[in-house]
Every structure is written in structure tokens, then in C-alpha cells.
Design a protein around this motif. Structure first.
Motif, PDB file in Angstrom:
ATOM      1  N   ASP A  93       7.583  -7.049  -6.019  1.00 33.69           N
ATOM      2  CA  ASP A  93       7.016  -7.156  -7.374  1.00 33.69           C
ATOM      3  C   ASP A  93       6.288  -8.470  -7.607  1.00 33.69           C
ATOM      4  O   ASP A  93       5.386  -8.533  -8.448  1.00 33.69           O
ATOM      5  CB  ASP A  93       8.132  -7.001  -8.418  1.00 33.69           C
ATOM      6  CG  ASP A  93       8.653  -5.582  -8.498  1.00 33.69           C
ATOM      7  OD1 ASP A  93       7.937  -4.662  -8.033  1.00 33.69           O
ATOM      8  OD2 ASP A  93       9.782  -5.388  -9.008  1.00 33.69           O
ATOM      9  N   GLU A  94       6.674  -9.531  -6.891  1.00 28.98           N
ATOM     10  CA  GLU A  94       6.036 -10.816  -7.142  1.00 28.98           C
ATOM     11  C   GLU A  94       4.560 -10.819  -6.755  1.00 28.98           C
ATOM     12  O   GLU A  94       3.815 -11.719  -7.151  1.00 28.98           O
ATOM     13  CB  GLU A  94       6.756 -11.933  -6.378  1.00 28.98           C
ATOM     14  CG  GLU A  94       6.691 -11.813  -4.871  1.00 28.98           C
ATOM     15  CD  GLU A  94       7.341 -12.992  -4.170  1.00 28.98           C
ATOM     16  OE1 GLU A  94       7.009 -14.139  -4.528  1.00 28.98           O
ATOM     17  OE2 GLU A  94       8.188 -12.763  -3.276  1.00 28.98           O
ATOM     18  N   TYR A  95       4.127  -9.816  -6.006  1.00 32.49           N
ATOM     19  CA  TYR A  95       2.719  -9.734  -5.596  1.00 32.49           C
ATOM     20  C   TYR A  95       1.904  -8.824  -6.513  1.00 32.49           C
ATOM     21  O   TYR A  95       0.818  -8.389  -6.150  1.00 32.49           O
ATOM     22  CB  TYR A  95       2.624  -9.244  -4.153  1.00 32.49           C
ATOM     23  CG  TYR A  95       3.258 -10.195  -3.170  1.00 32.49           C
ATOM     24  CD1 TYR A  95       2.628 -11.375  -2.806  1.00 32.49           C
ATOM     25  CD2 TYR A  95       4.517  -9.929  -2.631  1.00 32.49           C
ATOM     26  CE1 TYR A  95       3.223 -12.267  -1.921  1.00 32.49           C
ATOM     27  CE2 TYR A  95       5.118 -10.807  -1.748  1.00 32.49           C
ATOM     28  CZ  TYR A  95       4.471 -11.976  -1.397  1.00 32.49           C
ATOM     29  OH  TYR A  95       5.060 -12.854  -0.529  1.00 32.49           O
ATOM     30  N   PHE A  96       2.437  -8.561  -7.703  1.00 36.10           N
ATOM     31  CA  PHE A  96       1.717  -7.779  -8.707  1.00 36.10           C
ATOM     32  C   PHE A  96       1.559  -8.623  -9.965  1.00 36.10           C
ATOM     33  O   PHE A  96       2.379  -9.503 -10.256  1.00 36.10           O
ATOM     34  CB  PHE A  96       2.459  -6.474  -9.028  1.00 36.10           C
ATOM     35  CG  PHE A  96       2.431  -5.475  -7.909  1.00 36.10           C
ATOM     36  CD1 PHE A  96       1.533  -4.410  -7.932  1.00 36.10           C
ATOM     37  CD2 PHE A  96       3.279  -5.593  -6.820  1.00 36.10           C
ATOM     38  CE1 PHE A  96       1.496  -3.485  -6.894  1.00 36.10           C
ATOM     39  CE2 PHE A  96       3.251  -4.674  -5.776  1.00 36.10           C
ATOM     40  CZ  PHE A  96       2.356  -3.620  -5.816  1.00 36.10           C
ATOM     41  N   VAL A  97       0.514  -8.357 -10.733  1.00 37.46           N
ATOM     42  CA  VAL A  97       0.195  -9.181 -11.889  1.00 37.46           C
ATOM     43  C   VAL A  97      -0.525  -8.343 -12.928  1.00 37.46           C
ATOM     44  O   VAL A  97      -1.147  -7.315 -12.602  1.00 37.46           O
ATOM     45  CB  VAL A  97      -0.691 -10.377 -11.442  1.00 37.46           C
ATOM     46  CG1 VAL A  97      -2.057  -9.903 -10.984  1.00 37.46           C
ATOM     47  CG2 VAL A  97      -0.821 -11.407 -12.533  1.00 37.46           C
ATOM     48  N   ARG A  98      -0.408  -8.768 -14.170  1.00 42.72           N
ATOM     49  CA  ARG A  98      -1.194  -8.176 -15.261  1.00 42.72           C
ATOM     50  C   ARG A  98      -2.294  -9.158 -15.627  1.00 42.72           C
ATOM     51  O   ARG A  98      -2.017 -10.273 -16.068  1.00 42.72           O
ATOM     52  CB  ARG A  98      -0.319  -7.887 -16.489  1.00 42.72           C
ATOM     53  CG  ARG A  98       0.690  -6.777 -16.278  1.00 42.72           C
ATOM     54  CD  ARG A  98       1.411  -6.442 -17.579  1.00 42.72           C
ATOM     55  NE  ARG A  98       2.467  -5.469 -17.368  1.00 42.72           N
ATOM     56  CZ  ARG A  98       2.287  -4.163 -17.343  1.00 42.72           C
ATOM     57  NH1 ARG A  98       1.067  -3.678 -17.542  1.00 42.72           N
ATOM     58  NH2 ARG A  98       3.303  -3.344 -17.142  1.00 42.72           N
ATOM     59  N   ARG A 109      -1.304  -4.632 -11.460  1.00 43.49           N
ATOM     60  CA  ARG A 109      -2.064  -4.362 -10.250  1.00 43.49           C
ATOM     61  C   ARG A 109      -1.718  -5.394  -9.185  1.00 43.49           C
ATOM     62  O   ARG A 109      -1.169  -6.460  -9.488  1.00 43.49           O
ATOM     63  CB  ARG A 109      -3.564  -4.403 -10.530  1.00 43.49           C
ATOM     64  CG  ARG A 109      -4.020  -5.668 -11.240  1.00 43.49           C
ATOM     65  CD  ARG A 109      -5.512  -5.848 -11.187  1.00 43.49           C
ATOM     66  NE  ARG A 109      -5.966  -6.213  -9.848  1.00 43.49           N
ATOM     67  CZ  ARG A 109      -7.231  -6.473  -9.549  1.00 43.49           C
ATOM     68  NH1 ARG A 109      -8.162  -6.386 -10.484  1.00 43.49           N
ATOM     69  NH2 ARG A 109      -7.572  -6.819  -8.323  1.00 43.49           N
ATOM     70  N   PRO A 110      -2.035  -5.102  -7.919  1.00 44.06           N
ATOM     71  CA  PRO A 110      -1.764  -6.089  -6.868  1.00 44.06           C
ATOM     72  C   PRO A 110      -2.571  -7.365  -7.092  1.00 44.06           C
ATOM     73  O   PRO A 110      -3.729  -7.320  -7.512  1.00 44.06           O
ATOM     74  CB  PRO A 110      -2.197  -5.377  -5.581  1.00 44.06           C
ATOM     75  CG  PRO A 110      -2.164  -3.919  -5.910  1.00 44.06           C
ATOM     76  CD  PRO A 110      -2.526  -3.820  -7.357  1.00 44.06           C
ATOM     77  N   CYS A 111      -1.964  -8.487  -6.800  1.00 41.69           N
ATOM     78  CA  CYS A 111      -2.639  -9.775  -6.951  1.00 41.69           C
ATOM     79  C   CYS A 111      -3.325 -10.095  -5.617  1.00 41.69           C
ATOM     80  O   CYS A 111      -2.777 -10.782  -4.746  1.00 41.69           O
ATOM     81  CB  CYS A 111      -1.625 -10.860  -7.307  1.00 41.69           C
ATOM     82  SG  CYS A 111      -2.377 -12.419  -7.805  1.00 41.69           S
ATOM     83  N   ASN A 164      -7.066  -6.871   1.295  1.00 39.98           N
ATOM     84  CA  ASN A 164      -5.969  -6.505   2.185  1.00 39.98           C
ATOM     85  C   ASN A 164      -4.874  -7.559   2.274  1.00 39.98           C
ATOM     86  O   ASN A 164      -3.958  -7.416   3.091  1.00 39.98           O
ATOM     87  CB  ASN A 164      -6.503  -6.200   3.588  1.00 39.98           C
ATOM     88  CG  ASN A 164      -7.143  -4.827   3.650  1.00 39.98           C
ATOM     89  OD1 ASN A 164      -7.007  -4.022   2.731  1.00 39.98           O
ATOM     90  ND2 ASN A 164      -7.858  -4.551   4.722  1.00 39.98           N
ATOM     91  N   ALA A 165      -4.978  -8.598   1.501  1.00 37.54           N
ATOM     92  CA  ALA A 165      -3.905  -9.600   1.437  1.00 37.54           C
ATOM     93  C   ALA A 165      -3.616  -9.898  -0.026  1.00 37.54           C
ATOM     94  O   ALA A 165      -4.538 -10.058  -0.827  1.00 37.54           O
ATOM     95  CB  ALA A 165      -4.299 -10.875   2.183  1.00 37.54           C
ATOM     96  N   PHE A 166      -2.338  -9.928  -0.368  1.00 35.44           N
ATOM     97  CA  PHE A 166      -1.896 -10.275  -1.723  1.00 35.44           C
ATOM     98  C   PHE A 166      -1.313 -11.690  -1.696  1.00 35.44           C
ATOM     99  O   PHE A 166      -0.986 -12.228  -0.635  1.00 35.44           O
ATOM    100  CB  PHE A 166      -0.823  -9.293  -2.225  1.00 35.44           C
ATOM    101  CG  PHE A 166      -1.210  -7.836  -2.146  1.00 35.44           C
ATOM    102  CD1 PHE A 166      -2.546  -7.453  -2.125  1.00 35.44           C
ATOM    103  CD2 PHE A 166      -0.232  -6.849  -2.095  1.00 35.44           C
ATOM    104  CE1 PHE A 166      -2.907  -6.109  -2.056  1.00 35.44           C
ATOM    105  CE2 PHE A 166      -0.576  -5.503  -2.022  1.00 35.44           C
ATOM    106  CZ  PHE A 166      -1.912  -5.144  -1.995  1.00 35.44           C
ATOM    107  N   TYR A 175       0.961 -11.735   1.454  1.00 32.67           N
ATOM    108  CA  TYR A 175       1.510 -10.454   1.937  1.00 32.67           C
ATOM    109  C   TYR A 175       0.345  -9.631   2.463  1.00 32.67           C
ATOM    110  O   TYR A 175      -0.632  -9.382   1.752  1.00 32.67           O
ATOM    111  CB  TYR A 175       2.222  -9.726   0.800  1.00 32.67           C
ATOM    112  CG  TYR A 175       3.044  -8.532   1.222  1.00 32.67           C
ATOM    113  CD1 TYR A 175       4.377  -8.689   1.589  1.00 32.67           C
ATOM    114  CD2 TYR A 175       2.496  -7.255   1.262  1.00 32.67           C
ATOM    115  CE1 TYR A 175       5.151  -7.602   1.977  1.00 32.67           C
ATOM    116  CE2 TYR A 175       3.252  -6.160   1.649  1.00 32.67           C
ATOM    117  CZ  TYR A 175       4.583  -6.339   2.005  1.00 32.67           C
ATOM    118  OH  TYR A 175       5.341  -5.262   2.391  1.00 32.67           O
ATOM    119  N   LEU A 176       0.430  -9.202   3.738  1.00 32.33           N
ATOM    120  CA  LEU A 176      -0.667  -8.505   4.402  1.00 32.33           C
ATOM    121  C   LEU A 176      -0.371  -7.012   4.487  1.00 32.33           C
ATOM    122  O   LEU A 176       0.751  -6.608   4.832  1.00 32.33           O
ATOM    123  CB  LEU A 176      -0.878  -9.071   5.806  1.00 32.33           C
ATOM    124  CG  LEU A 176      -2.115  -8.589   6.567  1.00 32.33           C
ATOM    125  CD1 LEU A 176      -3.396  -9.047   5.859  1.00 32.33           C
ATOM    126  CD2 LEU A 176      -2.089  -9.103   8.008  1.00 32.33           C
TER     127      LEU A 176
END
Length: 411
Positions: A93-98, A109-111, A164-166, A175-176
Motif C-alpha cells: 500500500d505504501e506505493y499507492f497515492v491519491r 493509484r500507483p505512485c 514500471n517502477a513505483f 518497487y519494480l
């Protein structure tokens, strides 16, 4: 397919080589990525090798795989034993953001690193956290750690891009994804918009040299927030002025500007340079006013823009109080065991000096009458003086000429 259980909603739609990406409802945290069409025997063997590779890695390498990648954990085969998809982990979840938009906060969505390769002002407008150069370097260090692991095992990724990388603003890590397309050794170069390699054309056979270029390009963009190469070079120069980077900027520039593929720095070398920046705890060097002595100095030492570093500080030994003079008696309060203020040493008595007699004041002579004030100089006085000198010089010349003529006449 039956072993996967029920599938959740499609998360990505038809994107590239995938037909859909769905959550496995019976296996939280895992996704099923289905391909557009079944893969042939060569791809089936390649994917099986990728799935089994982590078991041959060290514990530290497996930790990188589990923590920082969507590494394929299983191949899904149809009745003809052809691969139709893979099972991959879902990004934490830490690789997602609003992100902020005109209507407030948008959907989650993915960051992607596309949002890191931006100037700070544009990141703030989107509601992203502020990152200094060292925060950006930490994210890039995490990203190159993954890339260096692939390079070590001779895995060619090629699919480096903004999507392709967050990255995580909280842990400063990367994160790949889309690792199921990686190959063991060179393969046909795939197109990646904005990451074209000047030494390899689209469709040619490409290997780790292209990965080195694209990783360096993505790292430089994420470090500086600049994207175009001329502007990117300026950003690397500014990095050198703000951090003791241990040749990080030179390593990036050497890879991006190399005219031969073998001149490019390895990803392991680039990762090592980033580690030197992030682990040495060296903060930015910024020009500020010279610190001055102050009775109440600030913890930042009076330098504007300086960030305090948590370093162990060796306390200075206490200054021992001055010993009392033998002629100085100890105050009664100290003899009684009570603290008292230090008494100053009495000054030795001075001999009285008799006052010197004041000499008689001589009579003041009368003030002579003052001279009349000088007339103010005439205006344009210096031209008149020059004119007078010219007249005098002419008179002297005429006199000399007359004497010479008289001398000729007489003799």
C-alpha cells in the motif's frame, strides 16, 4: 485456473502484453496476470527459470526480491501446457497515492517514478511529499539495488520506463514490476518512449549495456527532477555543488555520454555510488553567512539552509575552577559545607599618590585682529592663468629672437 480460485475486478485492462490483471480473492496480496495469447515453449521455459531463480539466491538477495519486486512466483498453464499467465505479488500500500486535482483528491493509484522525475514545485501541487536530494538518492539507491541484482544474475530487463517502477515517499524505496518479461541474456530491443538508446536502434539485439543506459537515465531524472538531456546535464552539475557525491554525477554522465557501449558504468558501480551518498549521512553543502559568536547560538550553527545531523558529540571536559590563592581565606559558608559564589581575589593596596600642584595659568594674550576674508576666486580662474603663461612664453620667444637678430647684425 481452477486452483487460483475466484478472480477480482480487472485492475489494469488490456495493457501491453497483458490481457488483464486481477486480484486472487482467495489469496489476498496476490494477482493473476493473464497474457493476450498463450506463450510458446521458449517463453514457457524462460518463465519457469525465472520462477525458480530466487531459490538459488542468497537470503539477502531473496529479501530484495520479496521486498522490492513483483517477481513471478508461479506460471499458469493451459491444458496444452502453454503459459497463459503468471501469479505475481501485489505492490504494498505504501506505493499507492491519491493525487490532488482540480476537484480535490483523485482516485488511489500507483505512485510511479514518473511522479518523482519532476521539479519539487510540481510534486507539491500534486500533493506529493517534499523530497530533498538525499531522499531522491535513497529512492534511486533502492531502484539500482534491484537493477544490480538483475545484472549480477545476467538478467536483461530492458523495460525501464516511468511506469514500471513505483516509489514510496515514506520509506524512500522503489518497487519494480513487469519482471515476467525479463530474459536471460540479450534479446530484441523493445521500445520505451523517452528512453531511446543512442547506441542501439529499436529492434536490434540488446543486452545489459542498454539496461545500464536506461537505469542511469532514469536515476538522473529522478535525482534532478529534470528530463531533457541538456537540462539534465545542468542538474548533475548542480548536484555536484550541493552534495559530496563520491563521483556519482561523473558516473551518471560517463554512462549517458559514452560513445561506446563498453564505456558505460555497471549498474553495480552506480548503486555503490548512491549508497555512499545515502549511508554516509552527508547533508547538502549550501552557501550561507559566516557564523558569528553569539551568547545563544542556534543548533544549526548560524548557517542558512543547513540541516542538523545526528552525530555523536564528545562532551568537552569541564573546566576546573581556579585554585584559591593562599592569601585568600575560604568563606565561612564553604567552611560550613554550603555552596557559595566564587569570591574575587582582593586587589593589593595601592600607595596614595599626592595630588600634583596645578601650575598657574599664563595670561592669555589679546587676540590679534583677524585678516579680512580673502576674496572669492574669480570664476574661470584657471583659463586666465593659462592665457597669462602663454603671453609670457610668447614674450620670451620674441626676446630671444630679437637678441639673435641683433647678434647677426653686429657680427
Amino acid at each position: 485456473m481452477d486452483e487460483l480460485g475466484p478472480l477480482g475486478a480487472n485492475l489494469s485492462g488490456q495493457n501491453g502484453e497483458s490481457r488483464r490483471v486481477c486480484e486472487l480473492l482467495d489469496h489476498p496480496g496476490w494477482l493473476f496476470k493473464e497474457y493476450q495469447s498463450p506463450r510458446g515453449p521458449a517463453d514457457t521455459d524462460r518463465l519457469a527459470r525465472l520462477v525458480n531463480l530466487p531459490s538459488a539466491m542468497t537470503a539477502a538477495e531473496r529479501d530484495v526480491v520479496d521486498r522490492s519486486t513483483a517477481w513471478p512466483s508461479a506460471s499458469v498453464l493451459n491444458q496444452l501446457r502453454r503459459t497463459i499467465g503468471v501469479v505475481i505479488p501485489k505492490a504494498p500500500d505504501e506505493y499507492f497515492v491519491r493525487l490532488h486535482n482540480l476537484n480535490g483528491s483523485g482516485r488511489r493509484r500507483p505512485c510511479e517514478v514518473d511522479l518523482l522525475a519532476l521539479p519539487e514545485a510540481q510534486m507539491v501541487v500534486r500533493g506529493l511529499p517534499k523530497l530533498d536530494t538525499f531522499d531522491r538518492a535513497a529512492v534511486c539507491s533502492s531502484m539500482t539495488e534491484i537493477a544490480a541484482l538483475l545484472e549480477k544474475h545476467e538478467i536483461v530487463y530492458l523495460d525501464w520506463s516511468y511506469a514500471n517502477a513505483f516509489w514510496s515517499g515514506s520509506s524512500k524505496t522503489a518497487y519494480l514490476i513487469d519482471l515476467d518479461g525479463a530474459s536471460f541474456g540479450p534479446r530484441q530491443l523493445i521500445q520505451s518512449t523517452g528512453f531511446e538508446d543512442p547506441l542501439f536502434s529499436y529492434g536490434s539485439r540488446a543486452g545489459g549495456e542498454v539496461d545500464r543506459y536506461r537505469v542511469a537515465l532514469l536515476t538522473a531524472r529522478c535525482l534532478t527532477g529534470r528530463r531533457q538531456l541538456p537540462d539534465l546535464q545542468l542538474g548533475l552539475i548542480l548536484i555536484r555543488r550541493h552534495i559530496r557525491d563520491g563521483d556519482l554525477a561523473e558516473t551518471l554522465a560517463r554512462t549517458l555520454l559514452a560513445t561506446e557501449a563498453h564505456e558505460r558504468a555497471t549498474i553495480a558501480d552506480l548503486h555503490h555510488k548512491l549508497e555512499l551518498v545515502t549511508t554516509a549521512n552527508i547533508r547538502p553543502i549550501r552557501v550561507g553567512p559566516i557564523p558569528t559568536n553569539s551568547t545563544n547560538p542556534s543548533p544549526t550553527g548560524g548557517l542558512n539552509g543547513w540541516k542538523t545531523i545526528n552525530r555523536p558529540i564528545t562532551p568537552k571536559p569541564p573546566v576546573p575552577p581556579p585554585r584559591p590563592s593562599p592569601a585568600t581565606s575560604i568563606p565561612a559558608a564553604r567552611r560550613a559545607g554550603k555552596p557559595s559564589a566564587a569570591q574575587p581575589k582582593p586587589a593589593p593596596p595601592t600607595r596614595p599618590v599626592p595630588p600634583r600642584p596645578t601650575p598657574p595659568t599664563p595670561p592669555v594674550p589679546p587676540t590679534p585682529p583677524s585678516a579680512p576674508p580673502a576674496a572669492p576666486p574669480e570664476e574661470f580662474g584657471w583659463p586666465a592663468a593659462v592665457f597669462g603663461l602663454m603671453l609670457f612664453a610668447g614674450f620670451v620667444a620674441l626676446l630671444v629672437f630679437g637678441v639673435v637678430e641683433l647678434f647677426k647684425f653686429l657680427f
